[in-house]
Design a protein around this motif. Structure first.
Motif, PDB file in Angstrom:
ATOM      1  N   ILE A   1       0.459  -1.476  -0.275  1.00 37.58           N
ATOM      2  CA  ILE A   1       0.330   0.127   0.232  1.00 37.58           C
ATOM      3  C   ILE A   1       0.646   1.346   0.084  1.00 37.58           C
ATOM      4  O   ILE A   1       1.276   1.049   0.914  1.00 37.58           O
ATOM      5  CB  ILE A   1      -0.948   0.134   1.343  1.00 37.58           C
ATOM      6  CG1 ILE A   1      -1.343  -1.337   1.778  1.00 37.58           C
ATOM      7  CG2 ILE A   1      -1.550   1.205   1.247  1.00 37.58           C
ATOM      8  CD1 ILE A   1      -2.576  -2.144  -0.148  1.00 37.58           C
ATOM      9  N   PRO A   2       0.651   1.770  -1.248  1.00 44.04           N
ATOM     10  CA  PRO A   2       1.668   3.301  -0.601  1.00 44.04           C
ATOM     11  C   PRO A   2       2.243   4.234  -0.023  1.00 44.04           C
ATOM     12  O   PRO A   2       2.979   4.896  -0.020  1.00 44.04           O
ATOM     13  CB  PRO A   2       1.940   3.424  -2.522  1.00 44.04           C
ATOM     14  CG  PRO A   2       0.392   3.207  -2.398  1.00 44.04           C
ATOM     15  CD  PRO A   2       0.321   2.355  -2.637  1.00 44.04           C
ATOM     16  N   TYR A   3       1.116   4.195   0.038  1.00 42.37           N
ATOM     17  CA  TYR A   3       0.656   5.976   1.616  1.00 42.37           C
ATOM     18  C   TYR A   3       0.862   5.317   2.828  1.00 42.37           C
ATOM     19  O   TYR A   3       0.503   6.084   3.826  1.00 42.37           O
ATOM     20  CB  TYR A   3      -0.268   6.257   1.608  1.00 42.37           C
ATOM     21  CG  TYR A   3      -1.262   5.103   1.252  1.00 42.37           C
ATOM     22  CD1 TYR A   3      -2.415   5.087   2.574  1.00 42.37           C
ATOM     23  CD2 TYR A   3      -2.667   5.191   0.401  1.00 42.37           C
ATOM     24  CE1 TYR A   3      -3.611   4.058   3.179  1.00 42.37           C
ATOM     25  CE2 TYR A   3      -3.853   3.942   0.509  1.00 42.37           C
ATOM     26  CZ  TYR A   3      -4.186   3.699   1.902  1.00 42.37           C
ATOM     27  OH  TYR A   3      -5.149   2.926   1.923  1.00 42.37           O
TER      28      TYR A   3
ATOM     29  N   LEU B   1       6.160  -0.429   8.676  1.00 44.07           N
ATOM     30  CA  LEU B   1       5.917  -1.261   9.176  1.00 44.07           C
ATOM     31  C   LEU B   1       4.581  -1.635   9.126  1.00 44.07           C
ATOM     32  O   LEU B   1       4.014  -2.796   9.791  1.00 44.07           O
ATOM     33  CB  LEU B   1       6.087  -0.809  10.745  1.00 44.07           C
ATOM     34  CG  LEU B   1       6.186  -1.184  11.603  1.00 44.07           C
ATOM     35  CD1 LEU B   1       6.985  -2.069  11.741  1.00 44.07           C
ATOM     36  CD2 LEU B   1       6.322   0.007  12.959  1.00 44.07           C
ATOM     37  N   ASP B   2       4.066  -0.716   9.052  1.00 50.38           N
ATOM     38  CA  ASP B   2       1.929  -1.080   8.348  1.00 50.38           C
ATOM     39  C   ASP B   2       2.071  -1.743   7.310  1.00 50.38           C
ATOM     40  O   ASP B   2       0.909  -2.305   7.835  1.00 50.38           O
ATOM     41  CB  ASP B   2       1.424   0.553   8.756  1.00 50.38           C
ATOM     42  CG  ASP B   2       0.937   1.798   9.908  1.00 50.38           C
ATOM     43  OD1 ASP B   2       1.353   0.893  10.763  1.00 50.38           O
ATOM     44  OD2 ASP B   2       0.989   3.125   9.354  1.00 50.38           O
ATOM     45  N   ASN B   3       2.582  -1.259   7.045  1.00 48.72           N
ATOM     46  CA  ASN B   3       2.363  -2.332   5.684  1.00 48.72           C
ATOM     47  C   ASN B   3       2.314  -4.160   6.359  1.00 48.72           C
ATOM     48  O   ASN B   3       1.857  -5.036   5.717  1.00 48.72           O
ATOM     49  CB  ASN B   3       3.067  -2.196   4.702  1.00 48.72           C
ATOM     50  CG  ASN B   3       3.140  -1.252   3.564  1.00 48.72           C
ATOM     51  OD1 ASN B   3       1.736  -1.698   2.378  1.00 48.72           O
ATOM     52  ND2 ASN B   3       2.416  -0.255   2.910  1.00 48.72           N
ATOM     53  N   VAL B   4       3.900  -3.782   6.645  1.00 46.52           N
ATOM     54  CA  VAL B   4       3.894  -5.587   7.167  1.00 46.52           C
ATOM     55  C   VAL B   4       2.807  -6.001   7.943  1.00 46.52           C
ATOM     56  O   VAL B   4       2.165  -6.585   7.891  1.00 46.52           O
ATOM     57  CB  VAL B   4       5.620  -5.634   8.266  1.00 46.52           C
ATOM     58  CG1 VAL B   4       5.998  -6.946   9.149  1.00 46.52           C
ATOM     59  CG2 VAL B   4       6.720  -5.144   6.904  1.00 46.52           C
TER      60      VAL B   4
ATOM     61  N   GLN C   1       9.253   4.126   8.999  1.00 46.44           N
ATOM     62  CA  GLN C   1       8.323   5.194   9.065  1.00 46.44           C
ATOM     63  C   GLN C   1       7.669   5.512   7.361  1.00 46.44           C
ATOM     64  O   GLN C   1       7.228   6.246   7.674  1.00 46.44           O
ATOM     65  CB  GLN C   1       8.521   6.097  10.387  1.00 46.44           C
ATOM     66  CG  GLN C   1       8.204   5.317  11.768  1.00 46.44           C
ATOM     67  CD  GLN C   1       7.321   4.219  11.762  1.00 46.44           C
ATOM     68  OE1 GLN C   1       6.020   5.155  11.399  1.00 46.44           O
ATOM     69  NE2 GLN C   1       7.337   3.536  12.647  1.00 46.44           N
ATOM     70  N   ARG C   2       8.396   4.839   6.554  1.00 46.35           N
ATOM     71  CA  ARG C   2       9.105   5.713   5.530  1.00 46.35           C
ATOM     72  C   ARG C   2       7.665   5.391   4.878  1.00 46.35           C
ATOM     73  O   ARG C   2       7.385   4.058   4.615  1.00 46.35           O
ATOM     74  CB  ARG C   2      10.065   5.891   4.946  1.00 46.35           C
ATOM     75  CG  ARG C   2      11.027   6.438   5.132  1.00 46.35           C
ATOM     76  CD  ARG C   2      12.536   6.770   4.237  1.00 46.35           C
ATOM     77  NE  ARG C   2      13.705   6.867   5.113  1.00 46.35           N
ATOM     78  CZ  ARG C   2      14.901   6.994   4.932  1.00 46.35           C
ATOM     79  NH1 ARG C   2      14.746   6.741   3.440  1.00 46.35           N
ATOM     80  NH2 ARG C   2      16.088   7.465   5.078  1.00 46.35           N
ATOM     81  N   PRO C   3       7.123   5.849   4.003  1.00 40.65           N
ATOM     82  CA  PRO C   3       6.439   4.947   2.765  1.00 40.65           C
ATOM     83  C   PRO C   3       7.139   4.355   1.791  1.00 40.65           C
ATOM     84  O   PRO C   3       7.636   4.408   1.416  1.00 40.65           O
ATOM     85  CB  PRO C   3       5.584   6.152   1.660  1.00 40.65           C
ATOM     86  CG  PRO C   3       6.639   7.402   2.393  1.00 40.65           C
ATOM     87  CD  PRO C   3       6.842   7.380   3.528  1.00 40.65           C
TER      88      PRO C   3
END
Length: 235
Positions: A100-102, A106-109, A146-148
């Motif tokens: 998810i590009p935005y 960490l949130d993608n994982v 924390q990077r996109p």
């Protein structure tokens, strides 16, 4: 497959054809993948490898035949039921990553845990720590977390996709050309992590690659054109 190992994947007379086509692109007789088994699947481009992975993961539905994954007959499930089943039980490393590009790295994982109570519980009480552990083993520096996703290189994105697939200890891990963007050193570290995590979790692994140098790491080698009867059916 040995008698004491449960079948994670079993298909029989499995057929698929793309909408608008008159001939099947896949016709596979019978196959079983056991719990904890590691299978290397290869074949030339266009031979149906990605299509087969999409069937096994429930992204696509077979035209006919039987396809059981972890005891669930996927051909009998609705698209919505297949989606729920996939997020609960299958870790999929997509060839195009599908991050998810935005969202941050960490949130993608952590994304599968938002949709699956099963994998959230399996990840343990500190999901962020588990995500960081996987990312660290894949040589992703903490400064990137924390990077996109779009701020990362292709190789870094590929490793994030792998961590996302492994989090929550899925019973089946499917990997579609997961090392294509990695250099030799990171490729070896990636393979070591993937195999170690699958072994520790008892996960079965279905791994697709053109890189035959990786085949020795696996229990079985499958050449899809030898299994696929669709070409012969068309003659």
């Amino acid at each position: 497959m040995t008698p004491d190992r449960a079948a994670v994947i079993h298909w029989q007379n499995l057929r698929y054809r793309w909408p608008g086509q008159v001939q099947d692109c896949l016709h596979l007789a019978e196959f079983t993948l056991a719990a904890g088994e590691r299978v290397f699947l290869h074949g030339p481009s266009g031979s149906g490898k990605s299509t087969l992975l999409s069937l096994v993961s429930g992204v696509l539905a077979a035209r006919s035949g039987k396809l059981s994954v972890l005891g669930h007959e996927l051909t009998q499930l609705s698209p919505r039921q297949r989606d729920h089943f996939r997020v609960d039980h299958i870790g999929f490393i997509f060839q195009q990553f599908n991050l998810i590009p935005y969202l941050s790295v960490l949130d993608n994982v952590l994304l599968p845990l938002r949709f699956s109570k099963t994998r959230r519980q399996a990840a343990g009480g500190d999901a962020k720590a588990e995500a960081a552990r996987l990312l660290g083993r894949l040589d992703l520096d903490v400064s990137l977390y924390q990077r996109p996703a779009t701020a990362l290189s292709v190789g870094q994105q590929q490793r994030v996709a792998a961590a996302r697939a492994l989090i929550g200890k899925p019973a089946l891990v499917i990997a579609d050309e997961p090392t294509s963007a990695l250099d030799a050193e990171r490729q070896q570290r990636f393979i070591d992590l993937l195999l170690q995590e699958c072994q520790a979790n008892g996960s079965a692994l279905l791994f697709v690659s053109h890189d035959m140098r990786l085949a020795d790491h696996f229990d079985r080698l499958l050449h899809l054109p030898e299994l696929n009867r669709a070409t012969g059916d068309a003659q």
